[in-house]
Each structure stands twice: as C-alpha cells, then as structure tokens.
Design an enzyme around this catalytic site. Structure first.
Site, PDB file in Angstrom:
ATOM      1  N   ARG A   1     -58.663   9.265  28.062  1.00 59.13           N
ATOM      2  CA  ARG A   1     -57.554   8.660  27.297  1.00 59.13           C
ATOM      3  C   ARG A   1     -56.828   9.763  26.516  1.00 59.13           C
ATOM      4  O   ARG A   1     -55.618   9.753  26.363  1.00 59.13           O
ATOM      5  CB  ARG A   1     -58.063   7.561  26.363  1.00 59.13           C
TER       6      ARG A   1
ATOM      7  N   TYR B   1     -31.146  -1.162  28.912  1.00 54.84           N
ATOM      8  CA  TYR B   1     -32.069  -1.951  29.736  1.00 54.84           C
ATOM      9  C   TYR B   1     -32.519  -3.194  28.952  1.00 54.84           C
ATOM     10  O   TYR B   1     -32.869  -3.104  27.773  1.00 54.84           O
ATOM     11  CB  TYR B   1     -33.263  -1.065  30.125  1.00 54.84           C
TER      12      TYR B   1
ATOM     13  N   ASP C   1     -32.520   7.795  26.388  1.00 56.79           N
ATOM     14  CA  ASP C   1     -33.217   7.321  27.588  1.00 56.79           C
ATOM     15  C   ASP C   1     -32.524   7.955  28.779  1.00 56.79           C
ATOM     16  O   ASP C   1     -31.374   7.637  29.092  1.00 56.79           O
ATOM     17  CB  ASP C   1     -33.151   5.781  27.631  1.00 56.79           C
TER      18      ASP C   1
ATOM     19  N   LYS D   1     -38.773   5.196  38.069  1.00 56.19           N
ATOM     20  CA  LYS D   1     -37.504   5.209  38.782  1.00 56.19           C
ATOM     21  C   LYS D   1     -37.345   6.520  39.563  1.00 56.19           C
ATOM     22  O   LYS D   1     -38.131   6.804  40.445  1.00 56.19           O
ATOM     23  CB  LYS D   1     -36.388   4.942  37.768  1.00 56.19           C
TER      24      LYS D   1
HETATM   25  N1  PLP Z   1     -35.394   2.403  30.529  1.00 51.24           N
HETATM   26  C1  PLP Z   1     -34.553   2.071  31.523  1.00 51.24           C
HETATM   27  C2  PLP Z   1     -33.146   2.620  31.524  1.00 51.24           C
HETATM   28  C3  PLP Z   1     -34.976   1.206  32.540  1.00 51.24           C
HETATM   29  O1  PLP Z   1     -34.106   0.867  33.512  1.00 51.24           O
HETATM   30  C4  PLP Z   1     -36.294   0.686  32.503  1.00 51.24           C
HETATM   31  C5  PLP Z   1     -36.777  -0.247  33.535  1.00 51.24           C
HETATM   32  O2  PLP Z   1     -36.037  -0.732  34.350  1.00 51.24           O
HETATM   33  C6  PLP Z   1     -37.137   1.061  31.449  1.00 51.24           C
HETATM   34  C7  PLP Z   1     -36.663   1.932  30.489  1.00 51.24           C
HETATM   35  C8  PLP Z   1     -38.547   0.536  31.372  1.00 51.24           C
HETATM   36  O3  PLP Z   1     -39.361   1.233  32.244  1.00 51.24           O
HETATM   37  P1  PLP Z   1     -40.690   0.631  32.956  1.00 51.24           P
HETATM   38  O4  PLP Z   1     -40.243  -0.443  33.860  1.00 51.24           O
HETATM   39  O5  PLP Z   1     -41.259   1.838  33.636  1.00 51.24           O
HETATM   40  O6  PLP Z   1     -41.564   0.124  31.869  1.00 51.24           O
END
Ligand code: PLP
Length: 390
Positions: free
Chosen positions: A57, A109, A181, A206
């Site tokens: 961990r 998101y 992000d 992604k």
């Molecule tokens: N940030 C963005 C721009 C996203 O598109 C997503 C998910 O689609 C996330 C964060 C969250 O990521 P995760 O699905 O890996 O938890």
C-alpha cells in the site's frame, strides 16, 4: 528525494515515455519492468527494509516505475498513482480543510462535479463554478478563503479552453493553487505545470493507459510539502492501484506519443467532415479553425487529441438515433482508447450535472476518435448520420 527519473531529463518525450524510471533490471536484465505482484517485502533486519519497500500500500516497485515515468512526462518533480481518476481527485481534496473555497470550471467531467457537490460539500468545502474562458470570471470569484482553482483544458465535454497562465497569475495572487485535470490533453498535448499550474490530475484510464483495459489515476506536482502530504494521504487512505494495473498503464504510456498523433490525425479529418455535415449544429474541437479558442489551443497544445463533441440540429432523438446506429464507434462511456467510442454526455458521462448550471445540451454527442483507418470511421459516421439532416 525527487520521484522523477532525472537521468532521463536529457531525452525527448518519446524516449522518456519508454525509458524514464524503466531501466533494465540490474539482477537479470529484464527490459520490461516486472509486475511485482507482492503485498509485502522480507526485511534485511528489524527496521531495515530493502530499498525502502515495506508494504505494497505504501510502495511497490511497479508503481514506483510508473510514478517516475509520469513525473518525467509532466515535467514534474513528483507523481503519485491511484486506483482511478476519482481516487486521485478524492485524495487531492483532502489537502483542503472545511471552509476552504474551490473555484471550478463550469464544464468538467460529471463525476468531478458529483464528488464536489454531492460529497465534499457535506464536509465543509465550498465550490463555485465559473466559465474560465474569461479569466476575469476567476478573478471575480476569488475570496479570501479560496484555496484552489480547478480546471480542465480542453474541458469535458464541450472542449472549452482555459488560459492556464492567466488563471494561474490570478490564483497565485490570491494564495490559491491551480489544479489542472490533464486527462483530455495528456502530457503529450500539454504540460500544465509549465504554464503555471501547481498540480496535474489524471484519469489514466483514458489516453495514458490507452487500451480501455485499466482504471487508474494520478497526480503530478513540483511542491515537496504537497507531495509529502499527498504521499501520506495515499498511504493512510489506501486508494492505490495494483501492480498489474500499474504495469498495463506503463505499457500504454510507452506508445502515448504515436497514439496521440494518430488520434489527432483521424480527429482532424472527422472534425472537417462534421463541420460540413448538414445535420450538425455546433462542432466542438479545439483543433478545428471554427473553435472560438483555436488560437489559445494552438498556443497551449502541441497535439489536439481525439476528443470531438457536436450537437445535432434536430434534437436529442436524432442524436440517440446516431449513437445507436454506428457500428465501429461503440456506444460506451470513457475515452482515450485505441478504439472509437460514441456517447451522449447528457444521459451518460454527465448525467449527474442534470439540472445544474453545468447541464450539457441534450442533443450533444461526444466522440472519442480511435486510431482505426479514418476512412472506415468516416463511412461509419456517414451511414449513422444519413437521413438525419437538419
Ligand atoms: N477526469 C476526467 C476529465 C474524466 O473524463 C474522468 C472520467 O471519465 C475522470 C477524471 C475520472 O476518472 P476515472 O474514471 O479513472 O475515475
């Protein structure tokens, strides 16, 4: 101790993606980092962990390699990996205290909005959502208790661009950090720390993973005190990725540059096709000259990536017909894999912003353009959109 593999700093992006933090195993020469599928480590003596590894961990060599590579690609001193993008975001929010105020972009998101408003607001964090295409809106939202400005550029799903340097100047003058992000752009497209952001957050599910076979997240940053606090939180809260997930992500990262160029080349042609299609109302692709912030995108990004959104003139029913008729574009959430995906954010990825100021148009379609033959992708869209003229 910095987490970035500084020995790779002399190399270009493509080289660092393959080699940073990934030297051949000194014991047997394995050129690929092994999957260290172990929960614990035998210690040389009481209080003498070998190479600092005590428990997985806290640290795991496969994760260390991934963190080191990602830090190198983002131009960061440190990176930490998590079980998902949301796990990274959740851990990051524990840097803040009840009463702290966070200004967030008004297009993010849906899961980020849900985490902020439906979970952390109950624990005393305060959020405001503003249109950051005009940095003055960030200035106007600043309060003495503002501790962070949270942005996506380009944003999910309507591809708004944020001038990171302009927003960072405002945030820093008020004592707030900028959290970017970078999931859509990836470090190949833009490196937000270079424009003044303090912390980068990723859904590595992604483009970084790139093959729709892993869920993972990360943060990358330069500040040592914030890194140490986040490392403490990562260990204390435990939202870590397993060694296999780290290995898959690391394998994906090796081809990030070539994949991003292929995504972009396909997306450029598809954007040009959509821009001329009679069924399309608005096109959202920062790489297309019709994007109102195309100039800023070109300044901040060296690759526009494969995400395209568009609205259709005749409404949500027509949009539904299109997303149900494509054959190569799979109707699915997520993005950034080698295969093309199509979705309707209003009822899928962004369902949780319904009824809020972040609500997305019901006739919005989002494409994650993959790296298949572009003529096949164009033919698929053509057939799915035929008869849906405006
Ligand atoms: N940030 C963005 C721009 C996203 O598109 C997503 C998910 O689609 C996330 C964060 C969250 O990521 P995760 O699905 O890996 O938890």
């Amino acid at each position: 101790m910095t987490q970035r593999d500084q020995s790779a700093d002399q190399f270009g992006f493509e080289t660092r993606a393959i080699h940073a933090g990934q030297a051949p195993d000194p014991n047997n020469g394995a050129v690929t980092i092994p999957i260290y599928q172990t929960s614990t480590y035998a210690q040389a003596g009481l209080g003498q962990p070998r190479e600092g590894y005590e428990y997985s961990r806290t640290d795991n060599p496969t994760r260390t390699a991934l963190q080191s590579a990602l830090a190198s690609l983002e131009g960061a001193n440190y990176a930490l990996c998590f079980a998902s993008g949301m796990a990274a975001e959740t851990t990051l929010l524990y840097l803040f205290k009840p009463g702290d105020h966070i200004i967030c972009s008004d297009d993010v998101y849906g899961g980020t909005y849900r985490l902020f408003v439906r979970i952390f607001a109950d624990y005393g964090l305060k959020f405001d959502f503003v249109d950051m295409r005009d940095p003055a809106n960030v200035q106007n939202a600043m309060r003495p208790e503002t501790k962070a400005v949270w942005l996506e550029t380009p944003s999910n799903p309507t591809m708004k661009m944020v001038d990171i340097a302009a927003v960072a100047a405002i945030a820093h003058a008020g004592g707030a950090k900028v959290i970017a992000d970078n999931t859509f752009a990836t470090p190949y497209g833009t490196q937000p720390l270079k424009f003044g952001a303090d912390i980068v957050v990723h859904s590595m599910t992604k483009y970084l993973g790139g093959h729709s076979d892993v869920v993972a997240g990360a943060v990358a940053l330069n500040d040592q005190a914030d890194y140490e606090r986040l490392k403490y939180l990562q260990n204390a809260m435990g939202a870590i990725p397993g060694p296999m997930d780290c290995w898959l992500t690391l394998r994906g990262i090796k081809t990030l540059a070539v994949r991003m160029r292929a995504h972009e080349a396909n997306a450029m042609q598809i954007a040009a096709f959509l821009a001329e299609h009679p069924a399309v109302d608005k096109l959202y692709y920062p790489g297309h000259p019709s994007h109102p912030q195309h100039e800023l995108a070109a300044k901040q990004m060296c690759c526009f990536g494969g995400m395209i959104s568009f609205t259709v003139k005749v409404g949500p029913e027509a949009a539904q017909r299109i997303v149900e008729r494509t054959k190569l574009f799979a109707l699915a959430e997520s993005l950034g894999g080698v295969e093309s995906l199509i979705e309707m954010p209003g009822v899928m990825t962004h369902a949780s912003v319904a009824g809020s100021t972040l609500e997305v148009p019901a006739n919005l379609i989002r494409l994650s353009v993959g790296i298949e033959s572009v003529n096949d992708l164009l033919a698929d869209l053509q057939q799915a959109m035929s008869g849906v003229e405006g």
